[in-house]
Write an enzyme that holds these catalytic residues in place. Structure first.
Site, short mmCIF file in Angstrom:
data_model
loop_
_atom_site.label_atom_id
_atom_site.label_comp_id
_atom_site.label_asym_id
_atom_site.label_seq_id
_atom_site.Cartn_x
_atom_site.Cartn_y
_atom_site.Cartn_z
N CYS A 1 3.67 -1.40 -4.79
CA CYS A 1 3.47 -1.16 -6.24
C CYS A 1 2.73 0.16 -6.44
O CYS A 1 3.01 0.91 -7.38
CB CYS A 1 2.67 -2.30 -6.88
SG CYS A 1 3.54 -3.88 -6.86
N CYS B 1 -0.83 -4.93 -4.19
CA CYS B 1 0.52 -4.67 -3.65
C CYS B 1 0.69 -3.19 -3.32
O CYS B 1 0.70 -2.34 -4.20
CB CYS B 1 1.54 -5.15 -4.70
SG CYS B 1 3.19 -4.45 -4.53
#
Ligand SMILES: [Zn+2]
Length: 178
Positions: free
Chosen positions: A68, A65
């Site tokens: 993230c 991600c």
């Protein structure tokens, strides 16, 4: 007297409120209870940290991600500002898929704030360190815990926020519960 789980051995320690700032150490293994960094949470230590009376702020993330990754240094910086009023922890949603599914994590990054074993609040999407500090303090305050107040830290948080605004990335996947 708040209970705090050790970042190393996960033993639950009782620390008087007035001693939280005195670099308290684990009564069992001697490790500093606060290290200015998030604890890596797993099935082995999650319950201890989540059931402690010190609020636990968890960043649910995954290696694939992008947002993230953008948020990771912000979360690290937030841990330096929020400790020792909060414990911050990182939960890898791939490695700990059972826990992620137990909490219905759909979009990441998602942050959940726990206190004494209960979910107090959650939010999804990338946040700056300053916003993480503000959000966690407000939610914990609503739940009866005094938010952290400190002018020098607030100034630091504002600097981080200014740096962060350059970055457009937001969130992976679908969010839920907004
Ligand atoms: Zn320990």
């Amino acid at each position: 007297m708040p209970t705090v789980a050790c970042p190393d051995c996960a033993t639950t320690n009782r620390v008087p409120e007035t001693r939280l700032n005195d670099n308290p150490r684990c009564g069992r293994c001697g490790t500093a209870l606060f290290q200015g960094a998030p604890v890596v949470l797993t099935a082995n230590n999650f319950e201890r940290h989540a059931t402690a009376e010190l609020p636990l702020l968890v960043d649910f993330w995954a290696a694939w991600c992008g947002p993230c990754k953008v948020m990771a240094p912000q979360f690290d910086a937030a841990s330096r500002m929020l400790e020792p009023r909060f414990r911050l922890g990182k939960m890898d949603t791939e490695a700990e898929a059972d826990i992620a599914s137990r909490f219905g994590i759909r979009g990441i990054p998602t942050m959940i704030l726990f206190k004494a074993g209960k979910e107090i609040a959650r939010t999804s999407g990338v946040m700056s360190a300053a916003d993480i500090v503000r959000w966690a303090s407000a939610q914990a305050g609503r739940a009866g815990k005094l938010p952290y107040r400190g002018t020098s830290r607030a100034a630091f948080a504002a600097r981080i926020a200014a740096r962060f605004r350059a970055n457009g990335a937001r969130q992976c996947g679908e969010s839920r519960g907004r």
